[in-house]
Design a protein around this motif. Structure first.
Motif, short mmCIF file in Angstrom:
data_model
loop_
_atom_site.label_atom_id
_atom_site.label_comp_id
_atom_site.label_asym_id
_atom_site.label_seq_id
_atom_site.Cartn_x
_atom_site.Cartn_y
_atom_site.Cartn_z
N GLU A 49 0.61 -1.09 -0.19
CA GLU A 49 0.10 -0.14 -0.15
C GLU A 49 1.02 1.15 0.05
O GLU A 49 2.05 1.35 0.63
N TRP A 50 0.16 2.71 -0.61
CA TRP A 50 0.83 3.78 -0.16
C TRP A 50 1.72 3.20 0.79
O TRP A 50 1.07 3.82 1.98
N ARG A 73 4.18 2.31 -3.69
CA ARG A 73 3.49 1.63 -3.31
C ARG A 73 3.74 0.23 -5.13
O ARG A 73 4.83 0.24 -5.36
#
Ligand SMILES: O=C(O)CCC(=O)C(=O)O
Length: 262
Positions: A109-110, A202
């Protein structure tokens, strides 16, 4: 010198830079071949579940041993560049073998790496970076790294949980994406990306039939001794190793490596 002033300028402007062919194909074949067969690396692998429930696998260790991976992390090609970037002596924070398997390897994920390291590990200054070397080709289809170019200048963003991973505040990410470019880092084996610990990044799940394996070595400025983290390597100066990965015995990882365990 593989890392030029031009590379340094790009890193400072964009929060990351890719140095093509920092390691030769035969060197990477040797390192990747060893990793594929290394029972200890396999036994110490951990899965991290992404927000969609897919697992991505990694093996993480803190201490530099005499294995080929230890030599790689101390390689002068990396360490001299890292010391130029950090502006002083560097320490090895950790190394990770990233194993994104065909069709099932999950996303990241970011986040900013410093989102983890500030929150969990007690590093007070963002004088840290990650260095990712591709072991197999990294493409959009198999989930290559994505960077928000220039996002390191935002400073640290708040992070919360996203699946089993820590993710950056989605509102900040959304706004960042409106004003800064999103770059996909497609890389060939031996290409190496240096990225600032506050650069938002990400990667997607691996939807292809091909593995995406890479090795990430993370570094800290020796003076930035953490107040929580117990791993002495994170503030011990590294002695850079000038050789190439073909000239030495290809020793596998040892228990001295001090693996992250769940
Ligand atoms: O290699 C990837 O796909 C992402 C890894 C990553 O973001 C990290 O280790 O911080």
């Amino acid at each position: 010198m593989a890392f030029t002033n031009e590379h340094l300028k790009t890193y400072e402007r964009d929060g990351y830079v890719v140095v093509r062919n920092l390691f030769s194909r035969p060197e990477i074949d040797r390192l990747y071949g060893l990793a594929l067969e290394d029972e200890k690396l396999r036994k110490n692998a951990l899965d991290r579940v992404d927000a969609g429930g897919l697992k991505t696998r990694l093996t993480l260790w803190y201490t530099l041993d005499d294995s080929l991976y230890g030599k790689f992390a101390r390689s002068a090609r990396i360490v001299e560049a890292v010391e130029q970037i950090l502006g002083g002596p560097a320490a090895h924070y950790h190394s990770k073998l990233m194993q994104k398997e065909p069709r099932k390897g999950g996303a990241w994920e970011w986040h900013q790496d410093y989102g983890y390291w500030y929150k969990n590990n007690g590093f007070l200054f963002p004088d840290m970076l990650s260095v990712l070397t591709a072991l197999s080709p990294a493409t959009r289809e198999n989930g290559c790294l994505q960077m928000i170019r220039g996002s390191h200048r935002m400073g640290r963003v708040e992070h919360g949980f996203s699946g089993e991973q820590i993710g950056a505040d989605p509102e900040k990410v959304e706004e960042a994406l409106k004003i800064m470019p999103l770059d996909y880092l497609e890389m060939e084996p031996g290409d190496t990306a240096f990225f600032h610990c506050n650069t938002l990044h990400r990667s997607d799940a691996n939807h292809s039939e091909y593995p995406r394996w890479s090795i990430i070595t993370a570094y800290n400025l020796v003076a930035n001794k953490p107040y929580k983290d117990v791993h002495v390597s994170s503030y011990t100066p590294i002695e850079a190793w000038p050789g190439d990965l073909l000239s030495e015995e290809a020793a596998g990882i040892s228990d001295r490596a001090d693996f992250l365990v769940r």
